[in-house]
Motif scaffolding. Sequence first.
Motif, PDB file in Angstrom:
ATOM      1  N   ILE A   1       0.844  -1.195   0.000  1.00 42.49           N
ATOM      2  CA  ILE A   1       0.000   0.000   0.000  1.00 42.49           C
ATOM      3  C   ILE A   1       0.882   1.249   0.000  1.00 42.49           C
ATOM      4  CG2 ILE A   1      -1.589   1.384   1.424  1.00 42.49           C
ATOM      5  CD1 ILE A   1      -3.198  -0.766   0.374  1.00 42.49           C
TER       6      ILE A   1
ATOM      7  N   THR B   1       2.432   1.695  -3.424  1.00 48.10           N
ATOM      8  CA  THR B   1       1.465   2.102  -4.454  1.00 48.10           C
ATOM      9  C   THR B   1       1.053   3.565  -4.273  1.00 48.10           C
ATOM     10  OG1 THR B   1       0.666  -0.167  -4.494  1.00 48.10           O
ATOM     11  CG2 THR B   1      -0.749   1.494  -5.494  1.00 48.10           C
TER      12      THR B   1
ATOM     13  N   ALA C   1       3.857   5.883  -5.173  1.00 47.29           N
ATOM     14  CA  ALA C   1       4.059   5.997  -6.634  1.00 47.29           C
ATOM     15  C   ALA C   1       3.032   6.941  -7.242  1.00 47.29           C
ATOM     16  CB  ALA C   1       3.960   4.611  -7.267  1.00 47.29           C
ATOM     17  N   MET C   2       1.765   6.842  -6.810  1.00 45.44           N
ATOM     18  CA  MET C   2       0.717   7.727  -7.344  1.00 45.44           C
ATOM     19  C   MET C   2       1.028   9.180  -7.011  1.00 45.44           C
ATOM     20  SD  MET C   2      -2.911   5.893  -6.641  1.00 45.44           S
ATOM     21  CE  MET C   2      -3.006   4.274  -6.048  1.00 45.44           C
TER      22      MET C   2
ATOM     23  N   ILE D   1       4.012  10.621  -9.061  1.00 43.78           N
ATOM     24  CA  ILE D   1       3.644  10.985 -10.428  1.00 43.78           C
ATOM     25  C   ILE D   1       3.000  12.362 -10.449  1.00 43.78           C
ATOM     26  CG2 ILE D   1       1.905  10.528 -12.204  1.00 43.78           C
ATOM     27  CD1 ILE D   1       2.769   7.804 -12.438  1.00 43.78           C
ATOM     28  N   GLU D   2       2.242  12.647  -9.376  1.00 41.60           N
ATOM     29  CA  GLU D   2       1.581  13.951  -9.292  1.00 41.60           C
ATOM     30  C   GLU D   2       2.552  15.040  -8.846  1.00 41.60           C
ATOM     31  OE1 GLU D   2      -1.577  14.890 -10.155  1.00 41.60           O
ATOM     32  OE2 GLU D   2      -1.686  12.875 -11.041  1.00 41.60           O
TER      33      GLU D   2
ATOM     34  N   ALA E   1      -9.405   0.655   5.545  1.00 40.04           N
ATOM     35  CA  ALA E   1     -10.270  -0.332   4.893  1.00 40.04           C
ATOM     36  C   ALA E   1     -11.525  -0.567   5.726  1.00 40.04           C
ATOM     37  CB  ALA E   1      -9.516  -1.643   4.713  1.00 40.04           C
TER      38      ALA E   1
ATOM     39  N   LYS F   1     -10.371   2.597   1.621  1.00 38.96           N
ATOM     40  CA  LYS F   1      -9.852   1.535   0.759  1.00 38.96           C
ATOM     41  C   LYS F   1     -11.019   0.656   0.322  1.00 38.96           C
ATOM     42  CE  LYS F   1      -5.507   1.274   3.369  1.00 38.96           C
ATOM     43  NZ  LYS F   1      -4.790   0.501   4.376  1.00 38.96           N
ATOM     44  N   PRO F   2     -11.099   0.153  -0.876  1.00 40.93           N
ATOM     45  CA  PRO F   2     -10.113   0.379  -1.950  1.00 40.93           C
ATOM     46  C   PRO F   2     -10.375   1.704  -2.668  1.00 40.93           C
ATOM     47  CG  PRO F   2     -11.837  -1.140  -2.674  1.00 40.93           C
ATOM     48  CD  PRO F   2     -12.189  -0.724  -1.286  1.00 40.93           C
ATOM     49  N   PHE F   3      -9.362   2.499  -2.748  1.00 38.18           N
ATOM     50  CA  PHE F   3      -9.524   3.773  -3.460  1.00 38.18           C
ATOM     51  C   PHE F   3      -8.732   3.738  -4.762  1.00 38.18           C
ATOM     52  CE2 PHE F   3      -6.435   4.271   0.028  1.00 38.18           C
ATOM     53  CZ  PHE F   3      -5.260   4.444  -0.693  1.00 38.18           C
ATOM     54  N   GLY F   4      -9.151   4.520  -5.693  1.00 40.32           N
ATOM     55  CA  GLY F   4      -8.424   4.618  -6.952  1.00 40.32           C
ATOM     56  C   GLY F   4      -7.571   5.884  -6.960  1.00 40.32           C
ATOM     57  N   TYR F   5      -6.934   6.070  -8.056  1.00 43.76           N
ATOM     58  CA  TYR F   5      -6.016   7.191  -8.260  1.00 43.76           C
ATOM     59  C   TYR F   5      -6.684   8.535  -7.931  1.00 43.76           C
ATOM     60  CZ  TYR F   5      -2.055   9.429 -10.573  1.00 43.76           C
ATOM     61  OH  TYR F   5      -0.948  10.163 -10.859  1.00 43.76           O
ATOM     62  N   ASP F   6      -7.831   8.759  -8.582  1.00 38.08           N
ATOM     63  CA  ASP F   6      -8.477  10.065  -8.447  1.00 38.08           C
ATOM     64  C   ASP F   6      -8.971  10.315  -7.026  1.00 38.08           C
ATOM     65  OD1 ASP F   6      -7.984  10.562 -11.070  1.00 38.08           O
ATOM     66  OD2 ASP F   6      -9.922   9.736 -11.761  1.00 38.08           O
TER      67      ASP F   6
END
Lengths: 120, 630
Positions: A15, A18, A21-22, A25-26, A83, A102-107
């Motif tokens: 976690i 991940t 990393a997200m 990138i931002e 979670a 959780k679970p969440f996405g990028y946005d």
Amino acid sequence: MPDIRILVVDDEPDIRATVSAMLEIEGYDVAEAPDGAAALAAIEQRRPDIILLDMRMPILDGWGFAAELRRRGHQTPIVVMTAARDAARWAGDIAAAAFVAKPFGYDDLISAVESARPPS
Amino acid sequence: MTALELISLINQVLFIGLFVVVLRRALRDRTAMSFNAALLFGAIAGTVVLARVADWLGVSGQAGVTAVTLILLTAAPFAMLRLVDDFSGTPRWVQIAGGAAFVGVSVLATLGFERMEQLVEIIIIVFFVAVGGFAAYAFARESRRSRGITRRRMMAVSIGAGLFIAAVVLVLLAALLPVPAPGLGIVGQVLALTAVTAFYFGFVPPTWMRRAWREPDLRGFLERSIHLTSVPDDRAAILELQGAVANAFGASGAAVGIANADGTVLRYADAGEWVEFPADAFIAGRAFQQQRRVVAIDAATTDPDNADTYAASNAQTVISAPITTDDRRIGVLSIFAERAPVFIEDDLWLLELLADQTAVLLEARTLTAHASELRAREDAAYLKEEFLSAAAHDLRTPLTVVLGQAELMERRLARDPYAPVDPAGVARMVREARRLRDLVTELLDAQRLEQGQILMDRVPDDLCAIVEVVRARHGERGITIPLTRPDEPLVGLVDRPRMEQVLENLIDNAMKYGEQPPRLEIGATGDEVRIAVIDRGVGIPEEERDRIFERFFRASNVQSVTDTGLGLGLHICRRIVAEHGGRIWHEPTPEGGSTFVVALKLEIPLIPAPDADSVPAWPSASGAGSLVDA
């Protein structure tokens, strides 16, 4: 946004990686800690602008960490990521700026972080 | 009036009163026993009345009056002898001899009293002591053989008979003495007073006294049966109930028949199973159908069709009463007695009381069953909730990683179609996707487990071969698992995929918490095959060893290990092993770590084949040729 420093606190290494990393990138400057105690040590060194905080962790959990953080006088905004079904209530418990379940996405993650970002 | 006269008067009134009560009952019941009891007290009352009347008429002492008095008096021991026969049976010659003696003494008293007064009195005393004494002894013996109220009533009759004989003998002796002995008269009257009291208790006990006498039996029944409300197995509960009923009666047996919903079938508990009969079968069936008690003094005559069954149950007499609550016909209660009951009204009373108690107990059982069913349903609902919550939580974490990594990849590709693949990200994705798969599998297993569909067919299979298969599967992934096994196959009745699942699960646990592959050992111990999965990992805290097989339980020393499952693995293992009729347990590995042992019944012990080539290969069906019967 290289000037925004974020500390990601979660006991799950995948976690942490991940999420980091997200955020990278931002363009955020990201550091990681596996539990509340390690996070407190990192706070003193790195002075993050935002803390992404898992609640159930070994050694020192999210509640313990938040209490100690405030006791030391830090006003750093916290984004709870959990979670558990009680994400919103737990965020209220520690007066978090935002939460992401959780679970969440990028946005989901980015918008939660943006909403917690202190006005520059 | 002197004290002696007063006691004498009381005695006379009491004996007359007793005669009236017993006579009324004899006219109502018309049984030999009640007529003989009436004869006994009629003789005594007759003696008393005759003396009073003679006194009043001024004819006492006349020969005729004396003769009739003596005949009436000697009728009393004779009546006692008849009662002994009614209660417990006597040889025919005893009755004939007793009757002959009675006639002889009567003739002697009529013809010879004037001339040989003393001799006649002595003969009467001997008659009283012999016949009355025998009767008192026989009553006492019958009392010792009986139980409950019968035992006490019979003892009272015995005491009454003995004291009455003693009183009469004393009075006759006093008359024989050359000098007056008023002391003997007083003692005689006191004995007679005690005797008549004892007779009252024996023949017409007051209700309060019956209650007091019944109490120990009732208490015994309740003490034996009260816990039956919580005995889970119906048949075991009924069998115990029957034992308690038989015990309360001192009967040779008891039977509780339980009616089905529409009351057409009565179900009886046998030692091994339930036996069902049409609701009108047997004497019990009549009691159930007619909803009233049925007394069959001679069961074989009352129900000749089933005479053999009654003979087999040692049931000379059968008494049945319906077990019924206000609104429900639950069934029927019967007792079997080897001999006809002496005081049948007491037995009927107790039987109806016990039938009522049984109704209460059975109703309580039904309620308890309803309550625990309800509780189980609530528990199941709670666990389901708990389970879903736990499952949802555990699924979210890997899902977050898989989703997050996939979206990251998507963004990177969107920005630069030639962006290099991030090997660490892909590895995370694969790892967490696998974790997700394992969790889902565990969940589905647990789901099946809840629905009780976990086990398929069990067939004879070689457990060594199953262990080898699981071991080989790990070998393909480069994991070497040391194995100790015997050369010959060890056969159990196994659902193979499920047993493999148990072993996989235990091995996975060992790898997870031991960080290296465990050792496997398989061997036969007695009539069991035991498979041990031995790791040298973190072990399990002693106080938690009993709980590790519980659902959702995770040992406290592994909570921090991130890659834990739902806490269902060992629970599922235990369930599978239990459905194989086997056991699974944990013991610490002596050098540290955990050892899990699965023990299954060794179904078919094998004799080692003298020449391996001559034996068909296991497990082909024809391999049975190499087997011997267990």
